[in-house]
Design an enzyme around this catalytic site. Sequence first.
Site, short mmCIF file in Angstrom:
data_model
loop_
_atom_site.label_atom_id
_atom_site.label_comp_id
_atom_site.label_asym_id
_atom_site.label_seq_id
_atom_site.Cartn_x
_atom_site.Cartn_y
_atom_site.Cartn_z
N THR A 84 0.81 -1.23 0.00
CA THR A 84 0.00 0.00 0.00
C THR A 84 0.84 1.27 0.00
O THR A 84 0.58 2.20 -0.77
CB THR A 84 -0.93 -0.01 1.22
OG1 THR A 84 -1.83 -1.10 1.06
CG2 THR A 84 -1.71 1.28 1.35
N ASN A 112 5.58 -1.08 3.31
CA ASN A 112 4.78 -0.47 4.39
C ASN A 112 5.64 -0.25 5.63
O ASN A 112 5.47 0.73 6.35
CB ASN A 112 3.60 -1.37 4.76
CG ASN A 112 2.49 -1.30 3.73
OD1 ASN A 112 2.46 -0.42 2.88
ND2 ASN A 112 1.57 -2.24 3.81
N LYS A 152 -6.95 4.97 5.01
CA LYS A 152 -5.67 4.67 5.67
C LYS A 152 -4.80 5.92 5.72
O LYS A 152 -4.68 6.63 4.72
CB LYS A 152 -4.90 3.60 4.88
CG LYS A 152 -5.58 2.26 4.82
CD LYS A 152 -4.71 1.27 4.05
CE LYS A 152 -5.43 -0.07 3.89
NZ LYS A 152 -4.66 -0.99 3.04
N ARG A 174 -1.59 6.07 5.58
CA ARG A 174 -0.49 6.02 4.60
C ARG A 174 -0.95 6.40 3.20
O ARG A 174 -0.16 6.91 2.40
CB ARG A 174 0.21 4.67 4.62
CG ARG A 174 -0.64 3.43 4.41
CD ARG A 174 0.23 2.19 4.66
NE ARG A 174 -0.48 0.93 4.52
CZ ARG A 174 -1.18 0.34 5.50
NH1 ARG A 174 -1.28 0.91 6.67
NH2 ARG A 174 -1.77 -0.82 5.30
N ASP A 188 -9.44 -3.31 -0.20
CA ASP A 188 -8.27 -4.01 0.33
C ASP A 188 -8.62 -4.85 1.56
O ASP A 188 -8.19 -5.99 1.69
CB ASP A 188 -7.19 -3.00 0.68
CG ASP A 188 -5.88 -3.67 1.11
OD1 ASP A 188 -5.29 -4.39 0.27
OD2 ASP A 188 -5.47 -3.50 2.27
N HIS A 207 -8.23 -8.81 1.69
CA HIS A 207 -7.43 -9.52 2.68
C HIS A 207 -8.26 -10.51 3.49
O HIS A 207 -7.85 -11.63 3.75
CB HIS A 207 -6.77 -8.53 3.66
CG HIS A 207 -5.54 -7.87 3.11
ND1 HIS A 207 -4.43 -8.58 2.73
CD2 HIS A 207 -5.25 -6.56 2.89
CE1 HIS A 207 -3.51 -7.74 2.29
NE2 HIS A 207 -3.98 -6.51 2.37
N HIS A 228 -1.10 -9.51 -1.07
CA HIS A 228 -0.42 -8.97 -2.25
C HIS A 228 0.99 -8.64 -1.79
O HIS A 228 1.36 -8.97 -0.68
CB HIS A 228 -1.17 -7.72 -2.74
CG HIS A 228 -1.41 -6.73 -1.64
ND1 HIS A 228 -0.47 -5.82 -1.23
CD2 HIS A 228 -2.46 -6.58 -0.78
CE1 HIS A 228 -0.94 -5.13 -0.20
NE2 HIS A 228 -2.14 -5.57 0.10
ZN ZN Z 1 -3.02 -1.39 -0.38
#
Ligand code: ZN
Length: 548
Positions: A83, A104, A165, A167, A295, A299, A483
């Site tokens: 990500t 990450n 998120k 990030r 995502d 997951h 991923h």
């Molecule tokens: Zn991601």
Amino acid sequence: MMLRLAAFLVNLLAAASAPAQAPASPPKALKSGAPSLVVVISVDQFSADLFDEYRPHFTGGLARLANGTAFRNGYQAHAGTETCPGHSTILTGSHPTHTGIIANTWVDQSIARSDKTVYCSEDERVPGSSTTDYTVSAMHLRVRTLGDLLKQQSPQSLNVAVAGKDRAAVMMGGHTVDQRWYWSGKGFATDNKSAPVPATIARANASLASVIATARPPLESPPLCQGKATPYVLSPELTVGAGRFQRAGGDVRAFRASPEYDGAVLAVAAGLVQEMKLGADAAPDVLSIGLSATDYVGHGRGPGGEEMCLQLMSLDRDLAGFFQVLDAQGVDYAVVLTADHGGMDIPERLRAKGVSSAVRADPALGTADVGKMLAAKLGLTGPVLLGDLSSDIWIDRALKPEDRTRVEKEAVAYFKTHPQVEAVFTKRQIARMPLATSSPDKWSITDRVRASYDAERTGDIYVVLKKYVSPIVKPGIGYAATHGSVWDYDRRLPILFWRKGMRPNDRQDHISTVNILPTVASQLGLALPAKVDGRCLEGIEGVTCQVR
Ligand SMILES: [Zn+2]
């Protein structure tokens, strides 16, 4: 459920409106005819495989965007398809080797605190912080974003980021944001403490608290999604494949891994467009939006079942609602939609679909276990190796230099002979390689790994697993599929350019997310920094590539 989400959006928007500040001098466009607002949307884990599969079924916002200039062969060209690196390429024109965001998290054994794992969008110098309890910061991003460049060249422009998120919001917003909001686990929060808090945020947080507190019945599943509802029992606690997002009142994690989450982020984005009057004057603004639910669904349930079908159908409708708000504002806006990476389905379902090589990784590849094995073999103490299973692996710096050399040699030999390992590189080997500039579909594994290289942050060893080997050894709740690999199911994703009045243009050529910044810069008349990895894309209606 969709009705309730839509009502939530409408309530929020009806309430949000505040007088705009009068500018000191009339705002100017950088280029005549340029859009006054660029909306850049990242759908986390939206692989090109998913886009291709569901495209015929989109009727809302995703259908609108697919009818602009639609590249179905976009790439996050690099190896570490996570990500943070993915978001760092979207608005910087640069691969992770230049953004510095290789993963990450990475291990930095030189830092003062005892937790040596650094999270990509934190400031690890803050006392008492850790990888999981961190202070959000853009300090690790080594380059400027579209918003950073825009604010430099057009001071009256606004740079706003909203995401599920932190990030995503940090890597797309960059170093100079007017507003940046992301979900903190309890509500929308910001690292940009000096900016006034928009009324939209307080309203959204209050509305969301009540939405989350209320139990949610299962979604209605259309025939398309029902057709994908085959259960896979992964453990006594975990069955995936047939699920409709029923949720108990107060279950925040289930909220996050459901279509409601993207609806909330889009509602906040729409509220900020109205409240901040984004795109209302000639100085172009940028709004980046990180939609993370795809995502979390990927997951938790894998991308191949009923759950992802419901998620994408809902996203399509929520994006339609979001664009309707922008249309109603009368703003001349352009949209770019892409993803930070793709994803691999659960091996169990892939095998049922005929991908016989799909497996979960051998636990004997776990970095801690390999470290222990090497410690015993070489008579060493300490962890010896640091990192997660595969990709970047660090050698313990507490070891003597000659022991580090022995560890490197033995570790490389061990990984190379493992049947699930495709390739192993040492940091020195990666550093010597040139950065590829060819079409991303032509890149060798070596080229992909090189584009993720950072002299300070890259591990001492880089392990590439074979295609269809999932690094999740044992699936758990919220973590069944993932991923992060060098393979195209993780690299390939849609890149869609849309503006009102564009004619549909389906593009089959292979492009990279680093091409987005130079293209949007040309569209806006923005000067690029001296060096970016990407180039402006020719043949997009309304975009004339600048001669540099
Ligand atoms: Zn991601």
